[in-house]
Design a protein around this motif. Structure first.
Motif, mmCIF file in Angstrom:
data_model
loop_
_atom_site.group_PDB
_atom_site.id
_atom_site.type_symbol
_atom_site.label_atom_id
_atom_site.label_comp_id
_atom_site.label_asym_id
_atom_site.label_seq_id
_atom_site.Cartn_x
_atom_site.Cartn_y
_atom_site.Cartn_z
ATOM 1 N N VAL A 148 -9.010 68.920 19.591
ATOM 2 C CA VAL A 148 -8.573 69.534 20.853
ATOM 3 C C VAL A 148 -7.054 69.684 20.862
ATOM 4 O O VAL A 148 -6.527 70.735 21.250
ATOM 5 N N ALA A 149 -6.321 68.671 20.439
ATOM 6 C CA ALA A 149 -4.851 68.738 20.420
ATOM 7 C C ALA A 149 -4.365 69.873 19.525
ATOM 8 O O ALA A 149 -3.460 70.621 19.905
ATOM 9 N N GLU A 150 -4.964 70.021 18.346
ATOM 10 C CA GLU A 150 -4.550 71.094 17.446
ATOM 11 C C GLU A 150 -4.913 72.460 18.018
ATOM 12 O O GLU A 150 -4.131 73.399 17.954
ATOM 13 N N ALA A 151 -6.104 72.575 18.612
ATOM 14 C CA ALA A 151 -6.532 73.851 19.201
ATOM 15 C C ALA A 151 -5.653 74.234 20.389
ATOM 16 O O ALA A 151 -5.350 75.413 20.585
ATOM 17 N N LYS A 152 -5.217 73.253 21.182
ATOM 18 C CA LYS A 152 -4.314 73.543 22.307
ATOM 19 C C LYS A 152 -3.018 74.165 21.802
ATOM 20 O O LYS A 152 -2.482 75.076 22.403
ATOM 21 N N ALA A 153 -2.524 73.660 20.696
ATOM 22 C CA ALA A 153 -1.268 74.161 20.147
ATOM 23 C C ALA A 153 -1.444 75.517 19.470
ATOM 24 O O ALA A 153 -0.531 76.330 19.473
ATOM 25 N N GLU A 154 -2.621 75.779 18.898
ATOM 26 C CA GLU A 154 -2.805 76.983 18.090
ATOM 27 C C GLU A 154 -3.501 78.149 18.784
ATOM 28 O O GLU A 154 -3.219 79.297 18.465
ATOM 29 N N VAL A 155 -4.428 77.867 19.714
ATOM 30 C CA VAL A 155 -5.226 78.980 20.234
ATOM 31 C C VAL A 155 -5.257 79.087 21.749
ATOM 32 O O VAL A 155 -5.238 80.176 22.289
ATOM 33 N N SER A 156 -5.315 77.963 22.488
ATOM 34 C CA SER A 156 -5.407 78.034 23.943
ATOM 35 C C SER A 156 -5.041 76.696 24.568
ATOM 36 O O SER A 156 -5.567 75.664 24.179
ATOM 37 N N THR A 157 -4.193 76.730 25.573
ATOM 38 C CA THR A 157 -3.834 75.496 26.272
ATOM 39 C C THR A 157 -4.985 75.019 27.157
ATOM 40 O O THR A 157 -4.968 73.892 27.631
ATOM 41 N N GLY A 158 -5.975 75.885 27.373
ATOM 42 C CA GLY A 158 -7.119 75.517 28.213
ATOM 43 C C GLY A 158 -8.190 74.710 27.504
ATOM 44 O O GLY A 158 -9.137 74.251 28.129
ATOM 45 N N VAL A 159 -8.058 74.505 26.209
ATOM 46 C CA VAL A 159 -9.048 73.719 25.466
ATOM 47 C C VAL A 159 -9.016 72.282 25.972
ATOM 48 O O VAL A 159 -7.958 71.723 26.222
ATOM 49 N N GLN A 160 -10.194 71.696 26.140
ATOM 50 C CA GLN A 160 -10.260 70.334 26.649
ATOM 51 C C GLN A 160 -11.439 69.581 26.046
ATOM 52 O O GLN A 160 -12.333 70.181 25.462
ATOM 53 N N VAL A 161 -11.423 68.283 26.206
ATOM 54 C CA VAL A 161 -12.482 67.434 25.658
ATOM 55 C C VAL A 161 -13.795 67.676 26.390
ATOM 56 O O VAL A 161 -14.854 67.745 25.786
#
Length: 184
Positions: A103-116
């Protein structure tokens, strides 16, 4: 015997120079073959023996949860209540990459809305005109992403060893209804 002694002196001096260069931060560039197959590690001029975790290949996806509501043919579709629910980010496979790390990597790379975990309440409504002769279908869910997760060990020649991959389904804060029409 003198010859052997000089040979040792040269190899000891060469080893000392190499060690001094490594400790001083001056590194020889890797071979072209190693640099070509290594990605970013080759451009650094060296590869350490470390474990690397990576998330890549993001694709948008709707993760439907709960029943699919259908109506038609034609007319108007009205959905006034759905069941409360949740969708958590998940990784298929066991490769030692945590959901929080993905989730942390996806927030930085694709969307800040990604969550657990994404949750929703039971109070929602949806209304839609269905084209004549078609059936309308609606499902509630989360608009997220799928991606690949990998874990591998980098070797001194910049190659990957013990590579393992898995798939991750990433939940997003964005949620809502998905509508589509069918012939029957």
């Amino acid at each position: 015997m003198t010859r052997i002694g000089r040979g040792r002196a040269k190899s000891t001096a060469a080893a000392g120079a190499l060690l001094a260069g490594l400790l001083g931060g001056v590194l020889a560039a890797p071979s072209t073959a190693a640099a070509a197959g290594s990605g970013d590690a080759g451009t650094l001029g060296r590869c350490d023996r470390v474990w690397v975790k990576n998330v890549y290949g993001y694709k948008s996806k709707f993760f439907g949860r709960g029943p699919v509501y259908s109506d038609g043919p034609g007319g108007k579709m009205t959905l006034t209540k759905i069941k409360a629910g949740e969708m958590g980010t998940s990784i298929t496979g066991t490769l030692g990459v945590s959901v929080k790390a993905a989730v942390a990597e996806a927030k930085a790379e694709v969307s800040t809305g990604v969550q657990v975990k994404a949750t929703w309440t039971a109070s929602h409504s949806y209304e839609r005109e269905i084209r004549r002769g078609k059936y309308g279908n609606v499902q509630y869910g989360v608009k997220g992403h799928t991606a690949k997760v990998e874990k591998y060990l980098t070797l001194p020649d910049c190659s990957k060893s013990q590579r393992q991959t898995a798939t991750v389904e990433l939940a997003n804060k964005r949620q809502g209804f998905r509508y589509w029409e069918t012939n029957s």
